[in-house]
Motif scaffolding. Structure first.
Motif, short mmCIF file in Angstrom:
data_model
loop_
_atom_site.label_atom_id
_atom_site.label_comp_id
_atom_site.label_asym_id
_atom_site.label_seq_id
_atom_site.Cartn_x
_atom_site.Cartn_y
_atom_site.Cartn_z
N VAL A 180 3.69 -1.53 -18.97
CA VAL A 180 2.88 -2.63 -18.36
C VAL A 180 3.47 -2.94 -17.04
CG1 VAL A 180 2.31 -5.18 -18.66
CG2 VAL A 180 2.35 -3.54 -20.63
N VAL A 181 2.90 -3.24 -16.02
CA VAL A 181 3.15 -3.50 -14.83
C VAL A 181 2.46 -4.73 -14.17
CG1 VAL A 181 4.01 -1.09 -14.08
CG2 VAL A 181 1.76 -1.86 -13.41
N GLU A 182 3.17 -5.33 -13.17
CA GLU A 182 2.64 -6.47 -12.70
C GLU A 182 1.27 -6.35 -11.99
OE1 GLU A 182 3.83 -9.54 -13.33
OE2 GLU A 182 5.24 -8.61 -14.69
N ASN A 183 1.28 -5.33 -11.04
CA ASN A 183 0.08 -5.32 -10.13
C ASN A 183 -0.22 -3.83 -9.78
OD1 ASN A 183 2.03 -4.31 -8.14
ND2 ASN A 183 2.67 -6.47 -7.85
N GLY A 184 -1.24 -3.57 -8.94
CA GLY A 184 -1.57 -2.54 -8.49
C GLY A 184 -0.72 -1.52 -7.93
N VAL A 185 -0.01 -2.17 -7.13
CA VAL A 185 1.11 -1.30 -6.57
C VAL A 185 2.12 -0.80 -7.40
CG1 VAL A 185 3.06 -1.57 -4.74
CG2 VAL A 185 0.77 -2.79 -4.35
N GLN A 186 2.62 -1.44 -8.27
CA GLN A 186 3.49 -0.87 -9.09
C GLN A 186 2.84 -0.04 -10.10
OE1 GLN A 186 5.11 -4.45 -11.44
NE2 GLN A 186 6.23 -5.08 -9.51
N ALA A 187 1.72 -0.17 -10.35
CA ALA A 187 0.77 0.94 -10.96
C ALA A 187 0.90 2.24 -10.48
CB ALA A 187 -0.62 0.50 -11.51
N GLU A 217 2.90 3.24 -8.06
CA GLU A 217 4.25 3.74 -7.99
C GLU A 217 4.56 4.44 -9.34
OE1 GLU A 217 6.69 0.41 -7.30
OE2 GLU A 217 6.04 0.42 -4.99
N GLU A 218 4.23 3.99 -10.54
CA GLU A 218 4.34 4.39 -11.99
C GLU A 218 3.61 5.63 -12.12
OE1 GLU A 218 6.11 4.68 -15.57
OE2 GLU A 218 6.51 3.54 -14.02
N VAL A 219 2.25 5.70 -11.50
CA VAL A 219 1.42 6.95 -11.83
C VAL A 219 2.36 8.09 -10.90
CG1 VAL A 219 -0.60 8.20 -10.84
CG2 VAL A 219 -0.56 5.92 -12.03
N ASN A 220 2.82 7.76 -9.54
CA ASN A 220 3.39 8.46 -8.91
C ASN A 220 4.57 9.15 -9.59
OD1 ASN A 220 1.67 8.64 -6.64
ND2 ASN A 220 2.63 6.96 -5.75
N GLN A 221 5.39 8.25 -10.29
CA GLN A 221 6.63 8.64 -10.72
C GLN A 221 6.23 10.03 -11.89
OE1 GLN A 221 8.72 5.27 -11.98
NE2 GLN A 221 9.52 4.84 -10.00
N ILE A 228 -7.19 5.23 -6.13
CA ILE A 228 -6.04 5.35 -5.11
C ILE A 228 -4.90 6.26 -5.72
CG2 ILE A 228 -4.38 3.90 -4.03
CD1 ILE A 228 -6.50 1.87 -3.61
N ALA A 229 -4.36 6.08 -6.84
CA ALA A 229 -3.47 6.47 -7.58
C ALA A 229 -3.66 7.92 -7.99
CB ALA A 229 -2.94 5.85 -8.89
#
Length: 116
Positions: free
Chosen positions: A12-19, A21-25, A52-53
């Protein structure tokens, strides 16, 4: 809450930007686009983040025809719980994650493709 267990991973992430980043990781650790899903309570937001991701959205191949058709008549919360369980999580986990989505958070799920 992060979960690793039934062959699926969720964060669970706070927002789209963190999502994103998580997808990229996850992608850099070996998961493919077909292995990674983004889920948000707001369907348009979910589609934007997934686009986007360059990740996947839960659909017919994950839920099956019956589940996909049933979602047409479900509330968004019920639909989200169905999508989460179709990715390998139990009902209690799906309830927890859906409540987090109600709070505006984003769920990133990864699972290894099943061999047939």
């Amino acid at each position: 809450m992060d979960s690793i267990g039934t062959g699926s991973y969720a964060k669970v992430v706070e927002n789209g930007v963190q999502a994103i980043e998580e997808v990229n990781q996850l992608r850099s650790s070996g998961y493919s686009k077909e292995d990674i899903y983004v889920i948000s309570h707001d369907q348009e937001r979910e589609e934007r983040i997934a686009d986007i991701a360059d990740s996947n959205e839960v659909g017919l191949s994950e839920e099956g025809l019956f589940g996909t058709m049933a979602n047409l008549f479900r509330s968004r919360g019920d639909e989200l719980r169905s999508k989460i369980t179709s990715l390998g999580f139990n009902d209690a986990e799906a309830d927890f994650y859906e409540k987090e989505l109600d709070r505006g958070k984003v769920l990133v799920i990864a699972r290894r493709a099943r061999l047939i």
